[in-house]
Design a protein around this motif. Structure first.
Motif, PDB file in Angstrom:
ATOM      1  N   ASN A 159       0.844  -1.178   0.000  1.00 23.09           N
ATOM      2  CA  ASN A 159       0.000   0.000   0.000  1.00 23.09           C
ATOM      3  C   ASN A 159       0.885   1.237   0.000  1.00 23.09           C
ATOM      4  OD1 ASN A 159      -1.813   2.096   0.549  1.00 23.09           O
ATOM      5  ND2 ASN A 159      -3.017   0.873   1.988  1.00 23.09           N
ATOM      6  N   ALA A 161       0.442   4.799   0.530  1.00 19.28           N
ATOM      7  CA  ALA A 161      -0.646   5.577   1.115  1.00 19.28           C
ATOM      8  C   ALA A 161      -0.283   7.047   1.266  1.00 19.28           C
ATOM      9  CB  ALA A 161      -1.031   4.999   2.478  1.00 19.28           C
ATOM     10  N   ASP A 225      -8.134   9.523   3.839  1.00 19.61           N
ATOM     11  CA  ASP A 225      -7.265   8.753   2.949  1.00 19.61           C
ATOM     12  C   ASP A 225      -7.434   9.257   1.523  1.00 19.61           C
ATOM     13  OD1 ASP A 225      -6.241   7.066   4.944  1.00 19.61           O
ATOM     14  OD2 ASP A 225      -7.990   5.770   4.828  1.00 19.61           O
ATOM     15  N   GLU A 228      -4.843   5.208  -1.215  1.00 18.12           N
ATOM     16  CA  GLU A 228      -4.312   3.935  -0.729  1.00 18.12           C
ATOM     17  C   GLU A 228      -4.335   3.005  -1.923  1.00 18.12           C
ATOM     18  OE1 GLU A 228      -4.846   3.099   3.712  1.00 18.12           O
ATOM     19  OE2 GLU A 228      -6.885   3.504   2.977  1.00 18.12           O
TER      20      GLU A 228
END
Length: 448
Positions: A159, A161, A225, A228
């Motif tokens: 990931n 992110a 977020d 991601e």
């Protein structure tokens, strides 16, 4: 959504709240731009700082570790307050120890696995700095946030992110007198998962109940977020909380296990993952957004009255690649309107269609998320998932659920591909590159 980071795997991977002097701390440069209108952008000389959870901590009087393996040094750290007094947090060699480098101006490369003289570092997490001692804070309401990403070397189970957390600008330095290190050394982390693997919280060691890399208390705050993702799947997700600043949690408030929908934060959030929303040809290698090549990610935070003080009503997503502006894919799930943005209406329909608990609405939905967007800190990271192997992002989740049920399959990846032991052995040379960070008025930061 199920963030569980593993920092350095060698013995000196610990953190503390005093300041050590054995390694000089020099923040890598990562300038950004602020745009008032299209073609009118000004450079800011920002930099990044490594999260304190990755740093070496030793006793203030020498080189003895305050933490080794998964255990605290009982002599130096009989309790949280004493540990904070006895242990010093030191500077970092970003490139050699952690695999963090700047391939070009305004770009940041995060290596997944880095071999060094002390052992092996896995993943990293950094924050954008406005100065030597303060994080760069963002008000995202009625703004758009844009950056370029290269995930071409980021396989299933990883990931890359990019997200915002409602952290203190100074890393908790002023609120917690026992924290002598502050933002300069990457302290004060929090997110919507209320992580309990943070070794120091509110200026004290998380010693009480510490077992297998996790303590009794966690650290909570709202999280947005932005990105991601890996080669196969991507999601953007708001996670509102009942609190409006970094907050220490214990017990039910942390929302672990059966308390998931009783805690301070919405751990599930309201995600938009194109694959999960029924469009499997939009994102990936040789798809509409071709992940074998770099591209631009644009996220817009729309308010109900079009002002910086309005209520958050919608979060838009666009991509730019090969000279083309690519709107986000529209939802193609029965029971969900064919929209390509996140709103309270979308979240309600999605949760009902997937049979998920709408804790997003319980916590306050878009309005509550918007309040937190007024004071956020930017986080950039690369990580693998010790909790559920990143299946929530790129595979079938839960793994024992019926894959024909809407919302269960989130990507093409094999559920076992993200096991940390597997992905660290098979893809140690993986990396992600972030570059060209821009913040500005709506439609000011990108063009075809």
């Amino acid at each position: 959504m199920y963030r569980s980071l593993v920092a350095l795997t060698f013995a000196t991977a610990v953190l503390g709240q005093q300041v050590g002097t054995l390694t000089a701390e020099k923040h890598p440069s990562m300038p950004m731009e602020v745009c008032s209108a299209a073609g009118s952008c000004k450079k800011e000389n920002t930099a990044v700082v490594l999260d304190s959870n990755w740093r070496w901590t030793h006793v203030t009087s020498g080189y003895t570790n305050c933490y080794s393996g998964n255990s605290w040094n009982e002599t130096a750290c009989p309790d949280g307050k004493t540990c904070a007094t006895n242990c010093a947090l030191d500077g970092a060699d970003y490139a050699k120890t952690y695999g963090i480098s700047s391939p070009s101006s305004g770009a940041l490369k995060l290596q997944f696995v880095t071999k060094n003289s002390d052992g092996t570092n896995v993943g990293s997490r950094v924050y954008l700095m406005a100065s030597e001692t303060k994080y760069r804070t963002f008000n995202l309401l009625n703004k758009e946030f844009t950056l370029d990403v290269d995930v071409s070397k980021l396989p299933c189970g990883l990931n890359g992110a990019v997200y915002f957390s409602e952290m203190d600008e100074d890393g908790g330095l002023s609120r917690f007198p026992s924290n002598k290190a502050g933002a300069k050394y990457g302290t004060g982390y929090c997110d919507s998962q209320c992580p309990t693997d943070i070794k120091f919280i509110n200026g004290e060691a998380n010693v009480d109940g510490w077992e297998a890399g996790s303590g009794k208390t966690g650290t909570c705050c709202a999280e947005m977020d932005i990105w991601e993702a890996n080669l196969d799947s991507a999601a953007y997700t708001p996670h509102p909380c009942k609190v409006t600043t970094q907050t220490k949690c214990e017990g039910v408030d942390c929302g672990n296990g059966d308390d998931r929908y009783a805690g301070l934060c919405d751990k599930d959030g309201c995600d938009f993952n194109s694959f999960r929303m029924g469009v499997d040809d939009f994102y990936g290698t040789s798809k509409t957004v071709d992940t074998s090549e770099p591209f631009t990610v644009v996220t817009q935070f729309i308010t109900d009255d079009g002002t910086d003080t309005g209520t958050l009503s919608k979060i838009n997503r666009f991509y730019v690649q090969g000279g083309k502006v690519i709107p986000n894919s529209a939802a193609a799930v029965e029971g969900v309107d064919a929209v390509n943005h996140i709103s309270d209406g979308f979240c309600k329909q999605q949760k009902e269609a997937f049979g998920d608990n709408n804790y997003f609405a319980t916590v306050g939905g878009m309005a509550t998320m918007g309040k937190s967007l007024e004071k956020m800190v930017l986080v950039l990271s690369v990580w693998d998932d010790t909790a559920v192997s990143m299946n929530w992002l790129d595979s079938t989740f839960p793994t024992d659920a019926d894959p024909t049920k809407p919302g269960v399959v989130r990507g093409r990846c094999d559920p076992g591909a993200g096991l940390p032991k597997t992905v660290e052995a098979a893809h140690p040379d993986s990396y992600v590159i972030y570059s060209k960070i821009r913040l500005g008025a709506i439609n000011s930061t990108f063009a075809a």
